[in-house]
Design a protein around this motif. Structure first.
Motif, PDB file in Angstrom:
ATOM      1  N   UNK A 176      10.313 -68.621   9.324  1.00  0.00           N
ATOM      2  CA  UNK A 176       9.285 -67.371   8.945  1.00  0.00           C
ATOM      3  C   UNK A 176       9.529 -66.445  10.187  1.00  0.00           C
ATOM      4  N   UNK A 177       9.404 -65.314  10.018  1.00  0.00           N
ATOM      5  CA  UNK A 177       9.552 -64.362  11.239  1.00  0.00           C
ATOM      6  C   UNK A 177       8.148 -63.465  11.197  1.00  0.00           C
ATOM      7  N   UNK A 178       7.779 -63.094  12.481  1.00  0.00           N
ATOM      8  CA  UNK A 178       6.690 -62.137  12.438  1.00  0.00           C
ATOM      9  C   UNK A 178       7.002 -61.046  12.764  1.00  0.00           C
ATOM     10  N   UNK A 179       6.659 -59.894  12.164  1.00  0.00           N
ATOM     11  CA  UNK A 179       7.284 -58.641  12.587  1.00  0.00           C
ATOM     12  C   UNK A 179       6.021 -57.733  12.075  1.00  0.00           C
ATOM     13  N   UNK A 180       6.064 -56.439  12.815  1.00  0.00           N
ATOM     14  CA  UNK A 180       5.127 -55.422  12.501  1.00  0.00           C
ATOM     15  C   UNK A 180       5.556 -54.741  11.319  1.00  0.00           C
ATOM     16  N   UNK A 181       4.427 -54.265  10.374  1.00  0.00           N
ATOM     17  CA  UNK A 181       4.840 -53.394   9.364  1.00  0.00           C
ATOM     18  C   UNK A 181       5.634 -52.137   9.877  1.00  0.00           C
ATOM     19  N   UNK A 182       5.752 -51.758  10.805  1.00  0.00           N
ATOM     20  CA  UNK A 182       6.524 -50.354  11.106  1.00  0.00           C
ATOM     21  C   UNK A 182       7.920 -50.947  10.846  1.00  0.00           C
ATOM     22  N   UNK A 183       8.360 -52.038  10.895  1.00  0.00           N
ATOM     23  CA  UNK A 183       9.834 -52.509  10.724  1.00  0.00           C
ATOM     24  C   UNK A 183      10.245 -52.454   9.284  1.00  0.00           C
ATOM     25  N   UNK A 184       9.245 -52.660   8.411  1.00  0.00           N
ATOM     26  CA  UNK A 184       9.690 -52.621   7.097  1.00  0.00           C
ATOM     27  C   UNK A 184       8.998 -51.640   6.054  1.00  0.00           C
ATOM     28  N   UNK A 185       7.868 -50.774   6.704  1.00  0.00           N
ATOM     29  CA  UNK A 185       7.088 -50.042   5.782  1.00  0.00           C
ATOM     30  C   UNK A 185       6.794 -48.800   6.178  1.00  0.00           C
ATOM     31  N   UNK A 186       6.393 -47.696   5.411  1.00  0.00           N
ATOM     32  CA  UNK A 186       6.109 -46.758   5.832  1.00  0.00           C
ATOM     33  C   UNK A 186       4.533 -46.387   5.611  1.00  0.00           C
ATOM     34  N   UNK A 187       4.002 -45.281   6.098  1.00  0.00           N
ATOM     35  CA  UNK A 187       2.559 -45.118   5.975  1.00  0.00           C
ATOM     36  C   UNK A 187       2.125 -43.678   6.056  1.00  0.00           C
ATOM     37  N   UNK A 188       1.184 -43.585   5.198  1.00  0.00           N
ATOM     38  CA  UNK A 188       0.569 -42.086   5.346  1.00  0.00           C
ATOM     39  C   UNK A 188      -1.074 -42.207   5.278  1.00  0.00           C
ATOM     40  N   UNK A 189      -1.575 -41.231   6.068  1.00  0.00           N
ATOM     41  CA  UNK A 189      -3.015 -41.540   6.043  1.00  0.00           C
ATOM     42  C   UNK A 189      -3.814 -39.949   6.274  1.00  0.00           C
ATOM     43  N   UNK A 190      -5.104 -39.876   5.962  1.00  0.00           N
ATOM     44  CA  UNK A 190      -5.684 -38.823   5.925  1.00  0.00           C
ATOM     45  C   UNK A 190      -7.100 -39.087   6.078  1.00  0.00           C
ATOM     46  N   UNK A 191      -7.901 -37.885   6.166  1.00  0.00           N
ATOM     47  CA  UNK A 191      -9.455 -38.273   6.164  1.00  0.00           C
ATOM     48  C   UNK A 191     -10.222 -37.229   5.393  1.00  0.00           C
ATOM     49  N   UNK A 192     -11.290 -37.667   4.874  1.00  0.00           N
ATOM     50  CA  UNK A 192     -12.331 -36.851   4.187  1.00  0.00           C
ATOM     51  C   UNK A 192     -13.732 -37.077   4.600  1.00  0.00           C
ATOM     52  N   UNK A 193     -14.202 -36.117   5.359  1.00  0.00           N
ATOM     53  CA  UNK A 193     -15.774 -36.623   5.892  1.00  0.00           C
ATOM     54  C   UNK A 193     -15.699 -37.711   6.893  1.00  0.00           C
ATOM     55  N   UNK A 194     -16.121 -38.795   6.530  1.00  0.00           N
ATOM     56  CA  UNK A 194     -16.308 -40.088   7.288  1.00  0.00           C
ATOM     57  C   UNK A 194     -15.458 -41.102   6.882  1.00  0.00           C
ATOM     58  N   UNK A 195     -14.264 -40.968   5.794  1.00  0.00           N
ATOM     59  CA  UNK A 195     -13.560 -42.084   5.387  1.00  0.00           C
ATOM     60  C   UNK A 195     -12.115 -41.590   5.717  1.00  0.00           C
TER      61      UNK A 195
END
Length: 120
Positions: A1-20
């Motif tokens: 098993x190898x421990x890796x950060x998500x940034x090495x195998x995934x992409x992300x998008x995020x945003x906000x609406x109010x307090x969420x």
């Protein structure tokens, strides 16, 4: 098993609406998506954002596009117009989520590297 950060195998998008904060986490391999289902849980996301997310965290699974969606409540210190944080917007949470560590089998990691599905 190898421990890796998500940034090495995934992409992300995020945003906000109010307090969420709304987070999308995407991969391009079904076997890796199954790993995310097991390891990127509501509890782990809430723990990862300890001190930032004070409300509930909800996870939605989107297997047809190999994605997970998280909604984090009470995450922006009242929202953009109410917060005293220097950078309180949800767009920064995607990058922060990609710093989460996951464990991946060495076989899967080799497969991802061979198919150029690992980001450097």
């Amino acid at each position: 098993m190898s421990t890796i950060q998500l940034k090495n195998v995934a992409q992300a998008r995020s945003g906000d609406k109010g307090n969420k904060v709304d987070l999308g986490l995407f991969v391009n391999d079904k076997e890796l998506y199954d790993v995310l289902l097991q390891q990127v849980t509501v509890e782990k996301v809430k723990d990862h954002f300890q001190g930032l997310v004070f409300g509930d965290v909800y996870r939605y699974e989107l297997p047809n596009i190999l994605a997970l969606k998280f909604v984090c409540e009470d995450a922006l210190n009242g929202g953009g117009s109410a917060s005293l944080r220097i950078d309180n917007l949800g767009k920064t949470f995607g990058s922060a989520l990609l710093r989460m560590n996951i464990e991946v089998s060495d076989e899967l990691l080799e497969k991802l590297q061979a198919n150029a599905k690992v980001f450097n």
